[in-house]
Scaffold this active site. Structure first.
Site, PDB file in Angstrom:
ATOM      1  N   LYS A 159       8.323  -5.169  15.364  1.00 16.91           N
ATOM      2  CA  LYS A 159       8.409  -3.812  14.632  1.00 16.91           C
ATOM      3  C   LYS A 159       9.166  -2.981  15.580  1.00 16.91           C
ATOM      4  CE  LYS A 159       6.836  -2.366  11.435  1.00 16.91           C
ATOM      5  NZ  LYS A 159       7.589  -2.104   9.970  1.00 16.91           N
TER       6      LYS A 159
ATOM      7  N   TYR B  79       6.344  -7.747   7.313  1.00 16.01           N
ATOM      8  CA  TYR B  79       5.473  -8.593   7.715  1.00 16.01           C
ATOM      9  C   TYR B  79       4.245  -8.179   8.356  1.00 16.01           C
ATOM     10  CZ  TYR B  79       3.903 -13.232   9.339  1.00 16.01           C
ATOM     11  OH  TYR B  79       3.139 -14.431   9.598  1.00 16.01           O
TER      12      TYR B  79
ATOM     13  N   TYR C 210       3.850  -9.240  16.374  1.00 20.68           N
ATOM     14  CA  TYR C 210       4.037  -8.232  15.227  1.00 20.68           C
ATOM     15  C   TYR C 210       4.817  -7.068  15.793  1.00 20.68           C
ATOM     16  CZ  TYR C 210       2.848  -4.586  12.113  1.00 20.68           C
ATOM     17  OH  TYR C 210       2.702  -3.468  11.086  1.00 20.68           O
TER      18      TYR C 210
ATOM     19  N   ASP D 170      15.081 -10.561  -1.047  1.00 10.17           N
ATOM     20  CA  ASP D 170      14.458 -11.483   0.211  1.00 10.17           C
ATOM     21  C   ASP D 170      14.728 -10.847   1.547  1.00 10.17           C
ATOM     22  OD1 ASP D 170      13.119 -13.285   1.659  1.00 10.17           O
ATOM     23  OD2 ASP D 170      14.524 -14.914   1.326  1.00 10.17           O
TER      24      ASP D 170
ATOM     25  N   GLN E  54       0.724  -1.301   0.042  1.00 16.36           N
ATOM     26  CA  GLN E  54       0.049  -0.067  -0.047  1.00 16.36           C
ATOM     27  C   GLN E  54       0.936   1.223   0.007  1.00 16.36           C
ATOM     28  OE1 GLN E  54      -3.851  -0.134   2.311  1.00 16.36           O
ATOM     29  NE2 GLN E  54      -2.595  -1.569   3.421  1.00 16.36           N
ATOM     30  N   VAL E  55       1.714   1.229   1.283  1.00 18.07           N
ATOM     31  CA  VAL E  55       2.689   2.553   1.072  1.00 18.07           C
ATOM     32  C   VAL E  55       3.658   2.564  -0.082  1.00 18.07           C
ATOM     33  CG1 VAL E  55       4.304   4.106   2.338  1.00 18.07           C
ATOM     34  CG2 VAL E  55       2.305   2.757   3.449  1.00 18.07           C
TER      35      VAL E  55
ATOM     36  N   THR F 255       4.956   1.125  13.008  1.00 17.17           N
ATOM     37  CA  THR F 255       3.327   1.167  13.369  1.00 17.17           C
ATOM     38  C   THR F 255       3.106   1.569  14.814  1.00 17.17           C
ATOM     39  OG1 THR F 255       1.682  -0.816  13.618  1.00 17.17           O
ATOM     40  CG2 THR F 255       3.933  -1.460  14.249  1.00 17.17           C
TER      41      THR F 255
END
Length: 310
Positions: free
Chosen positions: A130, A62, A126, A37, A14-15, A102
């Site tokens: 991050k 991810y 998650y 990768d 998206q970004v 995030t």
């Protein structure tokens, strides 16, 4: 003056997709997974040394929040280790790094919006991965911006907006959580802000110095806040303007508590981020979330009208 060569990861996300539109003045290097990768630390170092960009922008991540609970090592490799390797490579080449993070680095227990200086305390795999990526990037690169955003959506890709647009045409009723609060943020807003932050600094040394001088963490979201239920209702209310028939009436969208919708990963109840720092540092006026949403929906309508007319 040569246009900067920018290594942009996750260009299909998206970004990343939005950034390709606003950074057209640059020479973009947009490797796919087969070329780069991000779960392979050595491959990252080798690739950056090979292409030798003037700037690295890393929106790739991810993002499968629930699946991360059962794939912690993969989440950490992409969200924690990869930013560390990109930061090391940037520092080695003397170039800057822009890394995205995030709202999930916070536990959501704070009563008001989170400032950049408040301690992180993620409640899921998650969020922890991050946070680790943030810390590694800040530790290993002097010229770095960490841009935390939240509730990202756009016309393209898998996101809450597109899910609601689809389900509203398929279902007679829906249950949406109403006790998690945040600021839905259009990917186009994020890309436009990054372009403004970069300005017209085309020369590598100038760009590096600009980011080194203003290094650190910034919160980049729309202004105002809502909850998932209110957000879904706003989308369904707007569907008629898109020429879409909503099988689902707004009144059939039931508000439920988080406990009524259990998920493998816990979510923070409060994802509101304070954006004063980015506004004051760069003179940026961030849009209200509902106005940006209306603009995105208009873009979707225009694209669909164009498709029907061709």
């Amino acid at each position: 003056m040569n246009a900067p060569r920018i290594l942009l990861t996750g260009s299909s996300g998206q970004v990343g997709h939005a950034l390709t539109s606003v950074l057209q003045h640059a020479q973009l290097i947009t490797p796919g997974r087969a070329e780069l990768d991000l779960a392979n630390a050595q491959a990252i170092a080798d690739y950056v040394d090979k292409v030798r960009p003037d700037l690295i922008i890393n929106p790739a991540a991810y993002t499968a929040v629930d699946r991360a609970e059962s794939e912690p090592h993969l989440a950490e490799a992409i969200n924690g280790v990869a930013p560390a390797m990109l930061a090391e490579a940037a520092e080695r080449l003397g170039i800057p790094l822009i890394h995205f993070s995030t709202d999930y680095v916070f536990d959501g227990l704070h009563e008001t919006c989170y400032a950049e200086t408040q301690p992180t305390s993620p409640v899921n795999v998650y969020g922890r991965s991050k946070r680790n990526g943030e810390l590694a990037a800040l530790e290993r690169c002097e010229a770095v911006w960490i841009l935390r955003t939240s509730w990202v959506y756009g016309a393209h890709g898998k996101n809450f907006l597109n899910t609601i647009l689809r389900l509203a045409q398929e279902r007679d009723s829906m249950q949406i959580v109403d006790d998690q609060w945040g600021s839905p943020t259009w990917s186009r807003t994020i890309a436009s802000v990054v372009a403004t932050m970069l300005g017209s600094a085309d020369q590598r040394a100038t760009l590096t110095e600009r980011i080194r001088h203003t290094r650190g963490i910034y919160h980049l979201t729309a202004t105002g806040h809502t909850n998932w239920h209110q957000y879904a209702c706003r989308v369904v209310e707007a569907m008629s303007s898109l020429g879409l028939h909503a099988r689902l009436p707004v009144q059939a969208i039931a508000a439920i508590a988080t406990e009524q919708y259990p998920t493998p990963a816990r979510r923070p109840r409060n994802s509101r981020l304070c954006t004063d720092k980015i506004s004051q540092t760069f003179g940026i006026e961030l849009p209200p979330w509902d106005r940006a949403l209306a603009q995105c929906l208009q873009e979707i309508q225009n694209e669909r009208s164009s498709t029907r007319n061709t």
